[in-house]
Design a protein around this motif. Structure first.
Motif, short mmCIF file in Angstrom:
data_model
loop_
_atom_site.label_atom_id
_atom_site.label_comp_id
_atom_site.label_asym_id
_atom_site.label_seq_id
_atom_site.Cartn_x
_atom_site.Cartn_y
_atom_site.Cartn_z
N ILE A 88 -6.90 2.11 -3.90
CA ILE A 88 -6.13 1.98 -2.39
C ILE A 88 -5.02 1.00 -2.25
CG2 ILE A 88 -6.86 1.51 0.02
CD1 ILE A 88 -8.18 3.94 -0.74
N LEU A 89 -5.32 -0.15 -2.91
CA LEU A 89 -3.98 -0.97 -2.83
C LEU A 89 -2.67 -0.78 -3.33
CD1 LEU A 89 -3.51 -3.99 -2.32
CD2 LEU A 89 -4.07 -4.70 -4.72
N GLN A 90 -3.04 0.29 -4.42
CA GLN A 90 -1.66 0.75 -5.07
C GLN A 90 -1.13 1.80 -4.20
OE1 GLN A 90 -2.38 1.77 -9.17
NE2 GLN A 90 -4.49 1.42 -8.68
N ARG A 91 -1.70 2.24 -3.31
CA ARG A 91 -1.11 3.27 -2.21
C ARG A 91 -0.15 2.48 -1.35
NH1 ARG A 91 -6.10 7.39 -1.07
NH2 ARG A 91 -6.76 7.82 -3.14
N PHE A 106 0.56 -3.65 -9.43
CA PHE A 106 -0.82 -3.27 -8.87
C PHE A 106 -1.24 -2.41 -9.82
CE2 PHE A 106 0.17 -4.26 -4.27
CZ PHE A 106 0.06 -5.67 -4.48
N ALA A 107 -0.55 -1.47 -10.53
CA ALA A 107 -1.14 -0.29 -11.46
C ALA A 107 -1.37 -0.89 -12.29
CB ALA A 107 -0.13 0.77 -11.56
N ILE A 108 -0.50 -1.87 -13.23
CA ILE A 108 -0.56 -2.46 -14.38
C ILE A 108 -1.99 -3.30 -14.50
CG2 ILE A 108 0.12 -4.44 -15.97
CD1 ILE A 108 2.96 -3.13 -15.31
N TYR A 109 -2.27 -4.23 -13.26
CA TYR A 109 -3.34 -4.95 -13.20
C TYR A 109 -4.57 -4.10 -12.86
CZ TYR A 109 -6.75 -7.81 -10.47
OH TYR A 109 -7.95 -8.65 -10.18
N HIS A 110 -4.65 -3.12 -12.38
CA HIS A 110 -5.64 -2.12 -12.10
C HIS A 110 -6.09 -1.57 -13.68
CE1 HIS A 110 -7.95 1.42 -10.08
NE2 HIS A 110 -8.66 0.75 -10.74
N GLN A 153 -10.82 -3.49 -19.36
CA GLN A 153 -11.53 -4.70 -19.62
C GLN A 153 -10.61 -5.87 -20.30
OE1 GLN A 153 -14.77 -4.58 -18.48
NE2 GLN A 153 -14.17 -2.54 -18.02
N TRP A 154 -9.19 -5.78 -20.08
CA TRP A 154 -8.45 -7.01 -20.39
C TRP A 154 -8.37 -8.18 -19.61
CZ3 TRP A 154 -3.62 -3.15 -20.71
CH2 TRP A 154 -3.65 -2.32 -21.62
N TRP A 155 -8.75 -8.12 -18.42
CA TRP A 155 -9.11 -9.00 -17.58
C TRP A 155 -10.11 -8.85 -16.43
CZ3 TRP A 155 -3.61 -8.00 -18.39
CH2 TRP A 155 -3.13 -6.85 -17.47
N GLN A 156 -10.67 -9.69 -15.66
CA GLN A 156 -11.62 -9.16 -14.83
C GLN A 156 -11.05 -8.98 -13.54
OE1 GLN A 156 -14.66 -11.93 -14.26
NE2 GLN A 156 -15.86 -10.69 -12.70
N GLY A 157 -11.48 -7.92 -12.84
CA GLY A 157 -10.83 -7.47 -11.35
C GLY A 157 -11.57 -8.25 -10.33
N ARG A 186 -16.33 1.49 -8.66
CA ARG A 186 -16.07 0.29 -9.33
C ARG A 186 -14.69 0.43 -9.78
NH1 ARG A 186 -20.57 -2.90 -11.89
NH2 ARG A 186 -18.65 -3.27 -13.45
N CYS A 187 -13.87 -0.53 -9.89
CA CYS A 187 -12.50 -0.68 -10.14
C CYS A 187 -12.32 -0.67 -11.80
CB CYS A 187 -11.72 -2.00 -9.84
SG CYS A 187 -11.46 -1.84 -7.83
N ASP A 188 -13.40 -1.12 -12.28
CA ASP A 188 -13.46 -1.35 -13.90
C ASP A 188 -14.14 0.08 -14.64
OD1 ASP A 188 -16.04 -1.70 -13.18
OD2 ASP A 188 -16.45 -3.63 -14.43
N GLN A 189 -14.34 0.96 -13.78
CA GLN A 189 -15.00 2.39 -14.34
C GLN A 189 -14.26 3.56 -14.00
OE1 GLN A 189 -19.23 2.24 -13.25
NE2 GLN A 189 -19.65 0.51 -14.66
N PRO A 190 -13.18 3.65 -14.86
CA PRO A 190 -12.41 5.08 -14.47
C PRO A 190 -12.98 6.35 -14.45
CG PRO A 190 -11.66 3.98 -16.52
CD PRO A 190 -12.80 3.23 -16.11
N GLN A 191 -12.46 7.16 -13.35
CA GLN A 191 -13.04 8.47 -13.44
C GLN A 191 -12.51 9.49 -14.19
OE1 GLN A 191 -14.31 9.21 -9.29
NE2 GLN A 191 -13.33 7.49 -8.61
N TRP A 192 -11.25 9.33 -14.52
CA TRP A 192 -10.43 10.30 -14.87
C TRP A 192 -9.37 9.69 -16.01
CZ3 TRP A 192 -4.92 11.10 -14.93
CH2 TRP A 192 -4.67 12.55 -15.05
#
Length: 159
Positions: free
Chosen positions: A38-41, A76-80, A86-90, A120-126
């Motif tokens: 949502i933040l990236q939008r 924001f997309a790079i951060y996500h 798992q490069w850093w914690q969200g 969860r932000c750390d578990q991609p769906q796609w």
């Protein structure tokens, strides 16, 4: 064929609008967005609006604002993506961290659990070609940032 700086900026704004529409289509078919999705939008919405305004008024400052918005979308997309890989914690509320929960009262914990995001932000769906939606958004957003910057710095390009 010549493309003016204004036309390039409008095209970049349309690119952000296309990314927003794509995200909404994914959401409509069942992919639940996380907090970072949502933040990236928001920056894409700003860039799309700026691109639409440029249809009627050509102000160089608006092109710089579009570059800033697209740059934020990229960041924001790079951060996500980093959170997903798992490069850093969200954010704790988005990645299920337990440290903050240990200091909460029972009432605060219950409130947080009831209002916790479903995804969860750390578990991609796609994934597509090894990249998540956030990864693809980072690439597309970086391209759009380049287009905005080009439109702000030069008068036009020839293709």
């Amino acid at each position: 064929m010549n493309i003016s700086a204004r036309q390039l900026a409008i095209l970049a704004g349309a690119g952000s609008a296309a990314l927003l529409v794509t995200a909404l289509i994914f959401q409509s078919v069942g992919y639940v967005p996380c907090e970072l999705c949502i933040l990236q939008r928001w920056p894409h919405l700003a860039a799309a609006i700026i691109g639409a305004v440029l249809i009627f008024v050509d102000v160089k400052l608006l092109r710089w604002a579009g570059a800033l918005a697209a740059g934020l979308a990229t960041a924001f997309a790079i951060y996500h993506s980093g959170v997903e890989y798992q490069w850093w914690q969200g954010p704790v509320a988005c990645t299920g961290g337990i440290d903050a929960m240990l200091t909460m009262s029972t009432q605060d914990l219950m409130t947080q659990l009831q209002s916790a995001p479903v995804t969860r932000c750390d578990q991609p769906q796609w994934y597509f070609l090894g990249l998540t939606m956030a990864g693809w958004n980072a690439i597309c957003s970086a391209i759009l940032t380049g287009m905005w910057l080009r439109s702000a710095l030069w008068r036009g390009i020839r293709i």
